[in-house]
Motif scaffolding. Sequence first.
Motif, PDB file in Angstrom:
ATOM      1  N   ALA A 129       0.830  -1.202   0.000  1.00  0.00           N
ATOM      2  CA  ALA A 129       0.000   0.000   0.000  1.00  0.00           C
ATOM      3  C   ALA A 129       0.865   1.253   0.000  1.00  0.00           C
ATOM      4  O   ALA A 129       1.791   1.378   0.797  1.00  0.00           O
ATOM      5  N   GLY A 130       0.571   2.160  -0.917  1.00  0.00           N
ATOM      6  CA  GLY A 130       1.301   3.417  -0.975  1.00  0.00           C
ATOM      7  C   GLY A 130       2.657   3.352  -1.644  1.00  0.00           C
ATOM      8  O   GLY A 130       3.365   4.356  -1.698  1.00  0.00           O
ATOM      9  N   ASP A 131       3.044   2.171  -2.158  1.00  0.00           N
ATOM     10  CA  ASP A 131       4.355   2.031  -2.813  1.00  0.00           C
ATOM     11  C   ASP A 131       4.224   2.524  -4.257  1.00  0.00           C
ATOM     12  O   ASP A 131       3.931   1.761  -5.173  1.00  0.00           O
ATOM     13  N   ARG A 132       4.437   3.803  -4.454  1.00  0.00           N
ATOM     14  CA  ARG A 132       4.265   4.419  -5.768  1.00  0.00           C
ATOM     15  C   ARG A 132       5.267   3.875  -6.778  1.00  0.00           C
ATOM     16  O   ARG A 132       4.944   3.685  -7.949  1.00  0.00           O
ATOM     17  N   ALA A 133       6.491   3.612  -6.332  1.00  0.00           N
ATOM     18  CA  ALA A 133       7.515   3.108  -7.248  1.00  0.00           C
ATOM     19  C   ALA A 133       7.138   1.735  -7.787  1.00  0.00           C
ATOM     20  O   ALA A 133       7.313   1.456  -8.977  1.00  0.00           O
ATOM     21  N   ARG A 150       5.730   3.762 -25.335  1.00  0.00           N
ATOM     22  CA  ARG A 150       4.620   4.712 -25.221  1.00  0.00           C
ATOM     23  C   ARG A 150       4.577   5.394 -23.858  1.00  0.00           C
ATOM     24  O   ARG A 150       4.132   6.536 -23.745  1.00  0.00           O
ATOM     25  N   TRP A 151       5.034   4.705 -22.820  1.00  0.00           N
ATOM     26  CA  TRP A 151       4.994   5.267 -21.469  1.00  0.00           C
ATOM     27  C   TRP A 151       5.757   6.589 -21.395  1.00  0.00           C
ATOM     28  O   TRP A 151       5.308   7.543 -20.756  1.00  0.00           O
ATOM     29  N   ASP A 152       6.901   6.660 -22.054  1.00  0.00           N
ATOM     30  CA  ASP A 152       7.718   7.874 -22.011  1.00  0.00           C
ATOM     31  C   ASP A 152       7.260   8.927 -23.011  1.00  0.00           C
ATOM     32  O   ASP A 152       7.681  10.081 -22.934  1.00  0.00           O
ATOM     33  N   GLU A 153       6.395   8.550 -23.940  1.00  0.00           N
ATOM     34  CA  GLU A 153       5.998   9.447 -25.015  1.00  0.00           C
ATOM     35  C   GLU A 153       4.722  10.228 -24.703  1.00  0.00           C
ATOM     36  O   GLU A 153       4.603  11.408 -25.038  1.00  0.00           O
ATOM     37  N   ALA A 154       3.763   9.584 -24.064  1.00  0.00           N
ATOM     38  CA  ALA A 154       2.459  10.196 -23.836  1.00  0.00           C
ATOM     39  C   ALA A 154       2.433  11.008 -22.540  1.00  0.00           C
ATOM     40  O   ALA A 154       3.395  11.008 -21.769  1.00  0.00           O
ATOM     41  N   ARG A 155       1.319  11.687 -22.318  1.00  0.00           N
ATOM     42  CA  ARG A 155       1.159  12.467 -21.091  1.00  0.00           C
ATOM     43  C   ARG A 155       1.196  11.551 -19.878  1.00  0.00           C
ATOM     44  O   ARG A 155       0.536  10.518 -19.854  1.00  0.00           O
ATOM     45  N   PRO A 156       1.919  11.929 -18.832  1.00  0.00           N
ATOM     46  CA  PRO A 156       1.945  11.108 -17.610  1.00  0.00           C
ATOM     47  C   PRO A 156       0.568  11.039 -16.953  1.00  0.00           C
ATOM     48  O   PRO A 156      -0.289  11.898 -17.166  1.00  0.00           O
ATOM     49  N   ILE A 157       0.367  10.010 -16.159  1.00  0.00           N
ATOM     50  CA  ILE A 157      -0.884   9.858 -15.415  1.00  0.00           C
ATOM     51  C   ILE A 157      -0.978  10.945 -14.358  1.00  0.00           C
ATOM     52  O   ILE A 157      -0.014  11.203 -13.627  1.00  0.00           O
ATOM     53  N   ASP A 158      -2.159  11.601 -14.264  1.00  0.00           N
ATOM     54  CA  ASP A 158      -2.310  12.617 -13.223  1.00  0.00           C
ATOM     55  C   ASP A 158      -2.776  11.952 -11.922  1.00  0.00           C
ATOM     56  O   ASP A 158      -3.024  10.745 -11.872  1.00  0.00           O
ATOM     57  N   GLU A 159      -2.909  12.739 -10.868  1.00  0.00           N
ATOM     58  CA  GLU A 159      -3.198  12.179  -9.553  1.00  0.00           C
ATOM     59  C   GLU A 159      -4.570  11.511  -9.496  1.00  0.00           C
ATOM     60  O   GLU A 159      -4.742  10.480  -8.840  1.00  0.00           O
ATOM     61  N   THR A 160      -5.557  12.083 -10.180  1.00  0.00           N
ATOM     62  CA  THR A 160      -6.886  11.479 -10.183  1.00  0.00           C
ATOM     63  C   THR A 160      -6.868  10.124 -10.879  1.00  0.00           C
ATOM     64  O   THR A 160      -7.436   9.137 -10.386  1.00  0.00           O
ATOM     65  N   GLU A 161      -6.202  10.057 -12.024  1.00  0.00           N
ATOM     66  CA  GLU A 161      -6.089   8.795 -12.751  1.00  0.00           C
ATOM     67  C   GLU A 161      -5.284   7.785 -11.950  1.00  0.00           C
ATOM     68  O   GLU A 161      -5.600   6.594 -11.938  1.00  0.00           O
ATOM     69  N   TRP A 162      -4.251   8.261 -11.298  1.00  0.00           N
ATOM     70  CA  TRP A 162      -3.394   7.378 -10.510  1.00  0.00           C
ATOM     71  C   TRP A 162      -4.188   6.679  -9.412  1.00  0.00           C
ATOM     72  O   TRP A 162      -4.012   5.497  -9.150  1.00  0.00           O
ATOM     73  N   ALA A 163      -5.094   7.425  -8.785  1.00  0.00           N
ATOM     74  CA  ALA A 163      -5.882   6.869  -7.687  1.00  0.00           C
ATOM     75  C   ALA A 163      -6.938   5.884  -8.181  1.00  0.00           C
ATOM     76  O   ALA A 163      -7.318   4.952  -7.462  1.00  0.00           O
ATOM     77  N   SER A 164      -7.434   6.084  -9.407  1.00  0.00           N
ATOM     78  CA  SER A 164      -8.527   5.251  -9.909  1.00  0.00           C
ATOM     79  C   SER A 164      -8.062   3.950 -10.544  1.00  0.00           C
ATOM     80  O   SER A 164      -8.849   3.015 -10.698  1.00  0.00           O
TER      81      SER A 164
END
Length: 251
Positions: A129-133, A150-164
């Motif tokens: 839990a909480g291990d972002r890395a 693609r991970w390095d090319e596109a927009r990074p995930i924002d905080e809302t997306e990260w939580a969902s």
Amino acid sequence: MSGAEYEKTRANTVQRKKDRATYDKATVHGIVRAGHGICHVAFVDEEGMPQCMPMIGCVDDRSEQGEEVWMYFHGYTSTRIMKALADPGTPMVVTCTLVDGLVFALNISNHSMNYRSAVFHGVSYPLPAGDRAAKNHAMTCVMDGVMPGRWDEARPIDETEWASVGVIRMKVESARLASSPAAAAHAYLFRSAKIRKGPPGNDKNDVANKDLTARVWSGILPLRVVTEPPQPEPFCADRPVPETVTGLELK
């Protein structure tokens, strides 16, 4: 399970036509990559009902030669499968199948398919839990397994997306690959279906971001299945291929 091969266990040992099985890790894992990460994840839900869900997943490349092999799948945190596999040690099975051809025999019972099927047995092993890395690594693996780079090319995930978005981590205990022919199947029962088609569901704010749209390409790369020329048995090589075969050709 050590080195480059999975150990043979009661769960993964092929009993019929054993010569068609392999336990080589690189070969088994390669089926997932060749299938663009489309896997079917089976589990038993909280009501004791067997479930099988199509999901995008990957095998962690870092475990190719190691003692421990991990698989990752991502989805919304609120889905049933995420809740069902939240407890460490929950049994699960993952399959990935590639169909390579239809086999036309002289009699009905010998008709079949050429295919490659990888089967993984293991248990859920939630990320700390909480291990972002750890979550970042898992999601990067899934993305790069389907769309490398693609991970390095596109927009990074924002905080809302990260939580969902949640991650299912599976500790693989055994696996195998079996290849053609598959058993004949004559009837299918569909309870429900889920289909995704059409253009990317880009956020309006992203579409309005001129810097982003100028830098990052967005669209669809269609994938399709094509057939190779029919390969007749020697005793009918001098006859035209019947329409029952040529009618199934995809070009």
